[in-house]
Design an enzyme around this catalytic site. Structure first.
Site, PDB file in Angstrom:
ATOM      1  N   HIS A  20       0.832  -1.195   0.000  1.00  0.00           N
ATOM      2  CA  HIS A  20       0.000   0.000   0.000  1.00  0.00           C
ATOM      3  C   HIS A  20       0.872   1.253   0.000  1.00  0.00           C
ATOM      4  CE1 HIS A  20      -3.211   2.625   2.070  1.00  0.00           C
ATOM      5  NE2 HIS A  20      -3.422   2.592   0.767  1.00  0.00           N
ATOM      6  N   ASP A  28       7.293   7.495 -20.871  1.00  0.00           N
ATOM      7  CA  ASP A  28       7.623   7.537 -22.297  1.00  0.00           C
ATOM      8  C   ASP A  28       9.104   7.206 -22.450  1.00  0.00           C
ATOM      9  OD1 ASP A  28       9.115   9.957 -21.829  1.00  0.00           O
ATOM     10  OD2 ASP A  28       7.331  11.164 -22.202  1.00  0.00           O
ATOM     11  N   HIS A  98       6.593  19.155 -13.978  1.00  0.00           N
ATOM     12  CA  HIS A  98       7.419  18.065 -14.511  1.00  0.00           C
ATOM     13  C   HIS A  98       8.701  17.871 -13.698  1.00  0.00           C
ATOM     14  CE1 HIS A  98       8.699  15.140 -17.430  1.00  0.00           C
ATOM     15  NE2 HIS A  98       9.796  15.813 -17.708  1.00  0.00           N
ATOM     16  N   TYR A 120       5.463  14.158 -22.364  1.00  0.00           N
ATOM     17  CA  TYR A 120       4.859  14.071 -21.032  1.00  0.00           C
ATOM     18  C   TYR A 120       3.923  12.880 -20.869  1.00  0.00           C
ATOM     19  CZ  TYR A 120       6.852  18.706 -20.880  1.00  0.00           C
ATOM     20  OH  TYR A 120       7.725  19.765 -20.954  1.00  0.00           O
ATOM     21  N   ALA A 121       4.138  11.812 -21.613  1.00  0.00           N
ATOM     22  CA  ALA A 121       3.323  10.597 -21.481  1.00  0.00           C
ATOM     23  C   ALA A 121       3.912   9.741 -20.360  1.00  0.00           C
ATOM     24  CB  ALA A 121       3.265   9.842 -22.801  1.00  0.00           C
ATOM     25  N   ASN A 122       3.721  10.224 -19.137  1.00  0.00           N
ATOM     26  CA  ASN A 122       4.254   9.587 -17.937  1.00  0.00           C
ATOM     27  C   ASN A 122       3.193   9.646 -16.852  1.00  0.00           C
ATOM     28  OD1 ASN A 122       7.108   9.623 -19.013  1.00  0.00           O
ATOM     29  ND2 ASN A 122       6.756  11.823 -18.847  1.00  0.00           N
TER      30      ASN A 122
END
Length: 131
Positions: A20, A28, A98, A120-122
């Site tokens: 947890h 990316d 970012h 920014y595909a994170n």
């Protein structure tokens, strides 16, 4: 041989070991991965595997409590953000600058590097509990 779910052994192991509030990053192909953080490199070529395909499979195997994106995704990659948010199915979603996202990645159990070649595909996925 495993026949369902994620077949990649290191990724399957990391998900199984999460407790947890532990977290992983799906990234990316350009996100820097901090030294000392486990790298699970799935990238084969630009775009393969895609961020969204990877996210879909991870979400099917992992109990996610909440997610965090970089603020910049809203302006620079709204299509990916919208699709990913939809996949998260109402889970709480946060946004951070970012630079802060990269700092947070230092505490990840692992960074899963995809072949995604869009900005920014994170996402950071925080583990929940199944009870």
């Amino acid at each position: 041989m495993k026949k369902n779910g994620i077949l990649n052994a290191p990724l399957s192991r990391v998900i199984a070991e999460l407790g947890h509030t532990d977290y992983i990053v799906i990234a990316d192909c350009g996100l820097p991965i901090p030294p000392g953080v486990e790298r699970i490199d799935l990238a084969l070529k630009p775009g393969l595997p895609a961020f969204l395909d990877t996210l879909e499979l991870v979400l099917a195997d992992m109990q996610v409590e909440r997610a965090v994106f970089a603020n910049e995704i809203s302006q620079h990659n709204p299509v990916i953000e919208h699709a990913a948010t939809s996949m998260l199915d109402g889970k709480p979603i946060g946004h951070v600058p970012h630079a802060e996202f990269k700092q947070l990645s230092r505490g990840a159990r692992a960074v899963i590097r995809t072949g995604e070649a869009s900005p920014y595909a994170n996402v950071i996925l925080y583990s929940g509990v199944i009870f």
